[in-house]
Design an enzyme around this catalytic site. Sequence first.
Site, PDB file in Angstrom:
ATOM      1  N   LYS A  59     -23.941 -38.383 -28.291  1.00  0.00           N
ATOM      2  CA  LYS A  59     -24.956 -38.396 -29.211  1.00  0.00           C
ATOM      3  C   LYS A  59     -26.183 -39.021 -28.288  1.00  0.00           C
ATOM      4  O   LYS A  59     -27.375 -38.722 -28.556  1.00  0.00           O
ATOM      5  CB  LYS A  59     -24.552 -39.203 -30.634  1.00  0.00           C
ATOM      6  CG  LYS A  59     -23.950 -38.358 -31.430  1.00  0.00           C
ATOM      7  CD  LYS A  59     -23.183 -38.998 -32.581  1.00  0.00           C
ATOM      8  CE  LYS A  59     -22.144 -38.408 -33.413  1.00  0.00           C
ATOM      9  NZ  LYS A  59     -21.520 -38.886 -34.609  1.00  0.00           N
ATOM     10  N   GLN A 116     -20.770 -44.229 -37.486  1.00  0.00           N
ATOM     11  CA  GLN A 116     -19.667 -43.446 -37.146  1.00  0.00           C
ATOM     12  C   GLN A 116     -18.154 -43.505 -37.841  1.00  0.00           C
ATOM     13  O   GLN A 116     -17.805 -44.388 -38.071  1.00  0.00           O
ATOM     14  CB  GLN A 116     -19.256 -43.733 -35.517  1.00  0.00           C
ATOM     15  CG  GLN A 116     -18.330 -42.767 -34.770  1.00  0.00           C
ATOM     16  CD  GLN A 116     -18.973 -41.512 -34.463  1.00  0.00           C
ATOM     17  OE1 GLN A 116     -20.243 -41.125 -34.361  1.00  0.00           O
ATOM     18  NE2 GLN A 116     -18.174 -40.398 -34.507  1.00  0.00           N
ATOM     19  N   ASP A 141     -26.828 -38.056 -41.068  1.00  0.00           N
ATOM     20  CA  ASP A 141     -25.619 -37.398 -41.298  1.00  0.00           C
ATOM     21  C   ASP A 141     -25.747 -36.507 -42.431  1.00  0.00           C
ATOM     22  O   ASP A 141     -25.017 -35.238 -42.563  1.00  0.00           O
ATOM     23  CB  ASP A 141     -24.297 -38.049 -41.610  1.00  0.00           C
ATOM     24  CG  ASP A 141     -23.587 -38.359 -40.263  1.00  0.00           C
ATOM     25  OD1 ASP A 141     -23.679 -37.628 -39.449  1.00  0.00           O
ATOM     26  OD2 ASP A 141     -22.840 -39.408 -40.350  1.00  0.00           O
TER      27      ASP A 141
HETATM   28  N1  GUN Z   1     -17.171 -38.772 -36.749  1.00  0.00           N
HETATM   29  C1  GUN Z   1     -16.962 -37.370 -36.434  1.00  0.00           C
HETATM   30  N2  GUN Z   1     -17.830 -36.477 -36.705  1.00  0.00           N
HETATM   31  C2  GUN Z   1     -18.680 -37.435 -37.283  1.00  0.00           C
HETATM   32  C3  GUN Z   1     -20.083 -37.054 -37.827  1.00  0.00           C
HETATM   33  O1  GUN Z   1     -20.556 -36.016 -37.837  1.00  0.00           O
HETATM   34  N3  GUN Z   1     -20.565 -38.222 -38.598  1.00  0.00           N
HETATM   35  C4  GUN Z   1     -20.182 -39.364 -38.434  1.00  0.00           C
HETATM   36  N4  GUN Z   1     -20.784 -40.440 -39.159  1.00  0.00           N
HETATM   37  N5  GUN Z   1     -18.884 -39.536 -37.918  1.00  0.00           N
HETATM   38  C5  GUN Z   1     -18.304 -38.701 -37.182  1.00  0.00           C
END
Ligand code: GUN
Length: 279
Positions: A48, A92, A117
């Site tokens: 990311k 996360q 998100d």
């Molecule tokens: N863990 C795996 N995919 C995601 C996501 O899209 N957002 C978040 N916050 N955690 C994740």
Amino acid sequence: MRCLDGKEVSSVIRRQIKEQVQKLDHPPGLGVILVGEDPASQVYVRNKFKACKAVGMKSIEIKLPATICPDDLKAAMTDMNENPDVTAYLVQLPLPRGKGFETQQVMSWIAPYKDADGLTVESLGHLFAGVPKVIPCTPHGVMKILEHYKIPVEGRRAVVIGRSQIVGYPMAHLLTDANATVTICHSRTQNLYSHTREADIVVVAAGQPQFLGKDAFKKGAVVVDVGIHRMDNGQLCGDVDVEDLKGHIEALTPVPGGVGPMTITMLLQNTLKLAQGRG
Ligand code: GUN
């Protein structure tokens, strides 16, 4: 079998995002809170941040040990909510198990105007009420792949396997909005294949490595594989058995390089949208 290449779609959209970022007075900042040391989560967070840098966004990381209590996490989230360098942020997932973290409660501590998100009650409410602001990244990314490859959705039968807040439910909503006839299947569904074999489009977010082969799909189906798993030999695989599907289905998203990069791309897009005040 056509490859629905998420990296290709991502590169097109990320180029557009980069151009938009350059027009802003200040670079948007994406915050990430990582609790614990889950190796897969560490890789996702690194990816990311790399993606942020590539489009000219800043990234702000808070790392917390798995031993913290929910109140400490809430304090870190208050910092993110109040930090003017943070345009949007995420926590996360998954959070460490057995430490008293309730995911939905943690999501409620995110200021809705900083919800990268699209997983807060406010963002999901807007989506389900038909006035979307930020949209959950993975299902949004899947829709962009279908759009890019001109996969017809309207009037077609779609099955979504999985009913998570993060993928299954919003996925089913977006497909319905695009005028598909949608069935959600899940762990308690009886006779799963009787549903999937009728489907023109199947989005598999079951979380089980290579558990669907060609018997699960009708000939010519389009399959989107949301799963990602590390096999004993170190390689990554999805929820479907790719070798078995060859020559049977019409198109498939690869793992890696399918839905994964699109999730990050839509995260950048949400962050841009919030920076532009369009969230
Ligand atoms: N863990 C795996 N995919 C995601 C996501 O899209 N957002 C978040 N916050 N955690 C994740």
